[in-house]
Write an enzyme that holds these catalytic residues in place. Structure first.
Site, PDB file in Angstrom:
ATOM      1  N   HIS A 242      -4.098 -42.050  -3.430  1.00  0.00           N
ATOM      2  CA  HIS A 242      -4.537 -43.178  -2.695  1.00  0.00           C
ATOM      3  C   HIS A 242      -3.128 -44.135  -2.732  1.00  0.00           C
ATOM      4  O   HIS A 242      -2.791 -44.555  -3.810  1.00  0.00           O
ATOM      5  CB  HIS A 242      -5.547 -44.176  -3.169  1.00  0.00           C
ATOM      6  CG  HIS A 242      -6.370 -45.182  -2.146  1.00  0.00           C
ATOM      7  ND1 HIS A 242      -5.461 -46.196  -1.717  1.00  0.00           N
ATOM      8  CD2 HIS A 242      -7.372 -44.985  -1.363  1.00  0.00           C
ATOM      9  CE1 HIS A 242      -6.337 -46.767  -0.686  1.00  0.00           C
ATOM     10  NE2 HIS A 242      -7.366 -46.119  -0.527  1.00  0.00           N
ATOM     11  N   ARG A 289      -2.845 -41.236   4.615  1.00  0.00           N
ATOM     12  CA  ARG A 289      -2.666 -41.586   3.271  1.00  0.00           C
ATOM     13  C   ARG A 289      -1.295 -40.754   2.844  1.00  0.00           C
ATOM     14  O   ARG A 289      -0.705 -41.208   1.760  1.00  0.00           O
ATOM     15  CB  ARG A 289      -3.762 -41.283   2.319  1.00  0.00           C
ATOM     16  CG  ARG A 289      -5.033 -42.290   2.486  1.00  0.00           C
ATOM     17  CD  ARG A 289      -6.071 -41.933   1.530  1.00  0.00           C
ATOM     18  NE  ARG A 289      -7.130 -43.035   1.802  1.00  0.00           N
ATOM     19  CZ  ARG A 289      -8.378 -42.709   1.673  1.00  0.00           C
ATOM     20  NH1 ARG A 289      -8.764 -41.879   0.836  1.00  0.00           N
ATOM     21  NH2 ARG A 289      -9.143 -43.905   1.932  1.00  0.00           N
ATOM     22  N   HIS A 350      -6.547 -39.898  -6.478  1.00  0.00           N
ATOM     23  CA  HIS A 350      -7.756 -40.520  -5.852  1.00  0.00           C
ATOM     24  C   HIS A 350      -8.895 -39.347  -5.601  1.00  0.00           C
ATOM     25  O   HIS A 350      -9.951 -39.623  -5.788  1.00  0.00           O
ATOM     26  CB  HIS A 350      -7.365 -41.119  -4.493  1.00  0.00           C
ATOM     27  CG  HIS A 350      -8.382 -41.939  -3.850  1.00  0.00           C
ATOM     28  ND1 HIS A 350      -9.159 -42.984  -4.380  1.00  0.00           N
ATOM     29  CD2 HIS A 350      -8.985 -41.671  -2.759  1.00  0.00           C
ATOM     30  CE1 HIS A 350      -9.956 -43.309  -3.760  1.00  0.00           C
ATOM     31  NE2 HIS A 350      -9.939 -42.616  -2.614  1.00  0.00           N
ATOM     32  N   ARG A 385      -7.709 -35.484   3.173  1.00  0.00           N
ATOM     33  CA  ARG A 385      -9.013 -35.950   3.647  1.00  0.00           C
ATOM     34  C   ARG A 385      -9.066 -37.203   4.539  1.00  0.00           C
ATOM     35  O   ARG A 385      -8.088 -38.337   3.948  1.00  0.00           O
ATOM     36  CB  ARG A 385      -9.919 -36.437   2.466  1.00  0.00           C
ATOM     37  CG  ARG A 385     -11.230 -37.249   2.829  1.00  0.00           C
ATOM     38  CD  ARG A 385     -12.028 -37.204   1.595  1.00  0.00           C
ATOM     39  NE  ARG A 385     -11.540 -38.194   0.702  1.00  0.00           N
ATOM     40  CZ  ARG A 385     -11.742 -39.379   0.591  1.00  0.00           C
ATOM     41  NH1 ARG A 385     -12.552 -40.087   1.476  1.00  0.00           N
ATOM     42  NH2 ARG A 385     -11.324 -40.342  -0.469  1.00  0.00           N
TER      43      ARG A 385
HETATM   44  P1  FAD Z   1     -19.723 -38.482  -8.162  1.00  0.00           P
HETATM   45  O1  FAD Z   1     -20.218 -39.818  -7.461  1.00  0.00           O
HETATM   46  O2  FAD Z   1     -18.229 -38.833  -9.083  1.00  0.00           O
HETATM   47  O3  FAD Z   1     -20.833 -38.138  -9.516  1.00  0.00           O
HETATM   48  C1  FAD Z   1     -20.460 -37.102 -10.379  1.00  0.00           C
HETATM   49  C2  FAD Z   1     -21.643 -36.942 -11.335  1.00  0.00           C
HETATM   50  O4  FAD Z   1     -21.382 -35.692 -12.014  1.00  0.00           O
HETATM   51  C3  FAD Z   1     -21.822 -37.772 -12.179  1.00  0.00           C
HETATM   52  O5  FAD Z   1     -23.163 -38.459 -12.356  1.00  0.00           O
HETATM   53  C4  FAD Z   1     -21.280 -37.293 -13.472  1.00  0.00           C
HETATM   54  O6  FAD Z   1     -21.875 -37.673 -14.685  1.00  0.00           O
HETATM   55  C5  FAD Z   1     -21.822 -35.998 -13.182  1.00  0.00           C
HETATM   56  N1  FAD Z   1     -21.022 -35.067 -14.224  1.00  0.00           N
HETATM   57  C6  FAD Z   1     -19.670 -34.399 -14.135  1.00  0.00           C
HETATM   58  N2  FAD Z   1     -19.456 -33.593 -14.961  1.00  0.00           N
HETATM   59  C7  FAD Z   1     -20.504 -33.441 -15.476  1.00  0.00           C
HETATM   60  C8  FAD Z   1     -21.063 -32.445 -16.778  1.00  0.00           C
HETATM   61  N3  FAD Z   1     -20.133 -31.571 -17.283  1.00  0.00           N
HETATM   62  N4  FAD Z   1     -22.263 -32.501 -17.112  1.00  0.00           N
HETATM   63  C9  FAD Z   1     -23.107 -33.302 -16.445  1.00  0.00           C
HETATM   64  N5  FAD Z   1     -22.966 -34.114 -15.524  1.00  0.00           N
HETATM   65  C10 FAD Z   1     -21.536 -34.160 -15.102  1.00  0.00           C
HETATM   66  N6  FAD Z   1     -15.004 -41.878  -0.169  1.00  0.00           N
HETATM   67  C11 FAD Z   1     -15.618 -42.256   0.932  1.00  0.00           C
HETATM   68  O7  FAD Z   1     -15.920 -41.743   2.000  1.00  0.00           O
HETATM   69  N7  FAD Z   1     -15.514 -43.715   1.314  1.00  0.00           N
HETATM   70  C12 FAD Z   1     -15.066 -44.740   0.395  1.00  0.00           C
HETATM   71  O8  FAD Z   1     -15.012 -45.720   0.581  1.00  0.00           O
HETATM   72  C13 FAD Z   1     -14.368 -44.219  -0.840  1.00  0.00           C
HETATM   73  N8  FAD Z   1     -13.943 -45.065  -1.584  1.00  0.00           N
HETATM   74  C14 FAD Z   1     -13.476 -44.632  -2.958  1.00  0.00           C
HETATM   75  C15 FAD Z   1     -13.199 -45.508  -3.795  1.00  0.00           C
HETATM   76  C16 FAD Z   1     -12.628 -45.244  -5.242  1.00  0.00           C
HETATM   77  C17 FAD Z   1     -12.119 -46.074  -6.193  1.00  0.00           C
HETATM   78  C18 FAD Z   1     -12.968 -43.816  -5.417  1.00  0.00           C
HETATM   79  C19 FAD Z   1     -12.716 -43.232  -6.973  1.00  0.00           C
HETATM   80  C20 FAD Z   1     -13.344 -42.862  -4.578  1.00  0.00           C
HETATM   81  C21 FAD Z   1     -13.763 -43.294  -3.169  1.00  0.00           C
HETATM   82  N9  FAD Z   1     -14.273 -42.400  -2.254  1.00  0.00           N
HETATM   83  C22 FAD Z   1     -14.644 -42.714  -1.032  1.00  0.00           C
HETATM   84  C23 FAD Z   1     -14.387 -40.995  -2.696  1.00  0.00           C
HETATM   85  C24 FAD Z   1     -16.011 -41.002  -2.999  1.00  0.00           C
HETATM   86  O9  FAD Z   1     -16.317 -41.863  -3.470  1.00  0.00           O
HETATM   87  C25 FAD Z   1     -16.240 -39.566  -3.926  1.00  0.00           C
HETATM   88  O10 FAD Z   1     -15.643 -38.444  -3.267  1.00  0.00           O
HETATM   89  C26 FAD Z   1     -17.945 -39.320  -3.621  1.00  0.00           C
HETATM   90  O11 FAD Z   1     -18.368 -40.756  -4.075  1.00  0.00           O
HETATM   91  C27 FAD Z   1     -18.163 -38.204  -4.725  1.00  0.00           C
HETATM   92  O12 FAD Z   1     -19.647 -38.167  -4.879  1.00  0.00           O
HETATM   93  P2  FAD Z   1     -20.006 -36.922  -5.686  1.00  0.00           P
HETATM   94  O13 FAD Z   1     -21.572 -37.181  -5.872  1.00  0.00           O
HETATM   95  O14 FAD Z   1     -19.513 -35.624  -5.254  1.00  0.00           O
HETATM   96  O15 FAD Z   1     -19.605 -37.018  -7.317  1.00  0.00           O
HETATM   97  C1  SIN Z   2     -10.865 -46.910   0.594  1.00  0.00           C
HETATM   98  O1  SIN Z   2     -11.570 -47.751   0.598  1.00  0.00           O
HETATM   99  O2  SIN Z   2      -9.665 -47.081   0.475  1.00  0.00           O
HETATM  100  C2  SIN Z   2     -11.151 -45.644  -0.115  1.00  0.00           C
HETATM  101  C3  SIN Z   2     -11.684 -45.000   1.163  1.00  0.00           C
HETATM  102  C4  SIN Z   2     -11.920 -43.562   0.749  1.00  0.00           C
HETATM  103  O3  SIN Z   2     -11.400 -43.139  -0.175  1.00  0.00           O
HETATM  104  O4  SIN Z   2     -12.506 -42.710   1.718  1.00  0.00           O
END
Ligand code: FAD
Ligand code: SIN
Length: 547
Positions: A242, A289, A350, A385
């Site tokens: 990012h 990005r 990111h 992405r």
């Molecule tokens: P996560 O929400 O990361 O959840 C992962 C889960 O897996 C957690 O509960 C964790 O405990 C569990 N886990 C991991 N390993 C293990 C293990 N070995 N055993 C048991 N549990 C485990 N995307 C957008 O589309 N829009 C945005 O505005 C945006 N902003 C972002 C801002 C930031 C700061 C970040 C870091 C990312 C952002 N993203 C955004 C990306 C997006 O937030 C993530 O890609 C998305 O939320 C991932 O969701 P997920 O359910 O796959 O994983």
């Molecule tokens: C951001 O708010 O800039 C993050 C958005 C994203 O990772 O998609």
């Protein structure tokens, strides 16, 4: 322990899947495990929002598809981009029905923000805390669903698969998943969880790098576990940085300054005060990005500085506070008033565009194993992405995986006689040694496989990581501790990234090897365009949402 469905992860992907499955099959048991607290996720940190076509006057599915393909730089799967985009409004509507509150305009329409690579305002958001709103909404629904059990501080060690149970007979056959071995960190006991269906929703890999916007949980566990089970892993070299993480001296965890701030008028400047993005792309600060992150790296290379600045002084204070309350609070806490002082920013690891390869229903190449969210590779993101397409992907694919798995959950038997995981009695974890190894891994990855890389750097990093691997206790017969498990997964994930990078012969999207031809961003490829035209015939139906 037995459960019909085992979900590894409590972010948007895991919780959405768990909720739908549990409600469709009220007699089934759904167990969600997470290695920290329920809300320790990348989901909770999401700021910008969810990219969805809700503006039926100015926007269209075709425009969203075009922007996604263009950001993906010729590597997206056109079919996947199409259905994700088109199914987005229905999935968003469900979130709203669950109770998620997104910002609205005075006339009660959804307020839409703009981010890099989007041709117009399209991003549905709740201030700059969209992820938190979604996380809390989903958790509240889960709490009200009696057949979902959430086990916190429970880390998955490895998947239980046919390959491990019958090593000699198995060779050449498609592997099959029967659940997972997990470590209950509260009791330090290993539990084997037998499941008919296992969903990997364990999030990203940001912690493999020194500087990251990601939560501490993002150590690539799901990808490493799936790889060990023989699942197909794809496109790991495409790690997105990012462009604008807050620069704080001597801090590795980087707070994000949302791209939506640039969408609202924030301008990148170097230390001489020059707005430089116009020298790199006609879209200036709202280029994709990959382009903005490389432009910043180039400016830093020229100046020798360790950060650039995001100039928000032109944004009225009241507007800044209204749209970016979390960012405003964080800036104030460290003594920055965005109205008076420019915000120091630096690119930071990111998002992992690659992951466990799935089909359009979230099924992996291992039978009865699904993957969804950031640990999956669905074909949506290609080489880069598009902003705010990740939450969208998780919503669409968790729904598709739920639809696809319902019949299997009803008909699959449990695997009987799963052996215990053989581990010697716990030794004290070597906390200091593990910490040193993690630091070394992060430094190796950041120094050699960051925004740019080269063959020499990749070879060096592979050697260093392999050396680290031989010195790190593997789980079998060794001390077992959550941090040791994570370290092993981070090494495996790092090697997957490096080896995939060595394979690539072309720079595109977020991947840039200085030994390869520089090339201009290809954007939307002729092949993508051709596929798009043939799929899109007769599909331009109107967007009938009631948001
Ligand atoms: P996560 O929400 O990361 O959840 C992962 C889960 O897996 C957690 O509960 C964790 O405990 C569990 N886990 C991991 N390993 C293990 C293990 N070995 N055993 C048991 N549990 C485990 N995307 C957008 O589309 N829009 C945005 O505005 C945006 N902003 C972002 C801002 C930031 C700061 C970040 C870091 C990312 C952002 N993203 C955004 C990306 C997006 O937030 C993530 O890609 C998305 O939320 C991932 O969701 P997920 O359910 O796959 O994983
Ligand atoms: C951001 O708010 O800039 C993050 C958005 C994203 O990772 O998609």
């Amino acid at each position: 322990m037995k459960t019909d469905v085992l979900v590894i992860g409590s972010g948007i992907a895991g919780l959405s899947f768990a909720l739908k499955t549990a409600r469709a099959l009220p007699k089934a048991t759904v167990t969600v495990i997470c290695k920290g607290k329920e809300a320790e996720t990348n989901t909770r940190l999401a700021q910008g929002g969810i990219a969805v076509v809700v503006d039926t006057v100015n926007d269209s599915f075709e425009k969203h598809i075009y922007d996604t393909l263009s950001a993906g730089d010729g590597l997206c799967n056109t079919k996947v981009v199409e259905f994700v985009t088109r199914e987005g409004p229905a999935r968003l509507e469900e979130l709203v029905r669950y109770g998620a509150q997104f910002d609205r305009t005075a006339d009660k329409m959804l307020d839409l923000a703009k981010e890099g690579g989007h041709s117009l305002h399209r991003v549905v958001h709740a201030g700059d805390f969209t992820g938190l709103e979604i996380q809390q909404t989903l958790l509240a629904q889960v709490t009200n669903t009696p057949n979902i059990l959430v086990l916190t501080e429970t880390i998955a060690i490895d998947l239980i698969t046919e390959k491990d149970l019958h090593t000699t007979k198995h060779s050449g056959k498609k592997n099959k998943c029967f659940g997972a071995y997990v470590l209950d960190q509260k009791t330090n006991k290993i539990v084997k969880i037998a499941a008919k269906i296992t969903m990997l929703a364990s999030g990203g890999v940001g912690q493999v790098y020194k500087h990251t916007t990601n939560s501490a949980i993002a150590t690539g566990d799901g990808i490493a576990m799936a790889h060990r089970a023989g699942a197909k892993i794809k496109n790991m070299a495409y790690v997105q940085f990012h462009p604008t993480a807050l620069y704080e001296k001597n801090k590795d965890a980087n707070f994000l300054i949302s791209e939506a701030v640039r969408g609202y008028g924030g301008i990148l400047r170097n230390s001489r005060g020059i707005a430089f993005m116009g020298n790199y792309d006609s879209r200036k600060d709202l280029a994709t990005r990959d382009i903005v992150a490389r432009a910043i790296t180039s400016e830093l290379g020229k100046s020798g500085d360790d950060h650039v600045f995001l100039d928000c002084r032109q944004i009225p204070k009241a507007d800044f506070i209204k749209h970016f309350p979390t960012i405003y609070k964080k800036c104030k806490r460290i003594g920055i008033n965005p109205r008076a002082t420019m915000i120091p920013v630096v690119p930071s690891a990111h998002y992992c565009c690659g992951g466990i390869s799935t089909d359009p229903n979230g099924e992996t190449s291992v039978t009865n194993l699904y993957a969804c969210g950031e640990n999956s590779y669905t074909g949506l993101h290609g080489a880069n992405r598009l902003a705010s397409n990740s939450l969208l992907e998780a919503l669409v694919f968790s729904h598709r995986a739920f639809k696809n798995s319902v019949k299997k959950i009803k008909t699959q038997p449990y695997k009987k006689n799963i052996p215990n995981l053989l581990l010697s009695k716990d030794r004290q974890p070597q906390t200091k040694a593990i910490h040193r190894a993690v630091v070394s891994l992060k430094e190796t990855m950041s120094a050699n496989s960051g925004i740019t890389t080269s063959y020499k750097q990749l070879n060096k990093a592979i050697l260093l990581l392999k050396d680290l691997q031989t010195k790190t206790p593997r789980r079998q017969g060794e001390a077992i501790h959550a941090r040791t498990l994570e370290l092993n997964n981070m090494i495996d994930t790092g090697l997957l990234i490096l080896k995939d990078a060595k394979r690539l012969k072309k720079n595109r999207g977020v991947f840039y090897n200085t030994d390869l031809e520089s090339g201009k961003q290809a954007g939307i490829s002729a092949e993508n365009l051709h596929e798009l035209r043939s799929h899109s015939k007769n599909k331009t139906k109107s967007n009938t949402i009631t948001l």
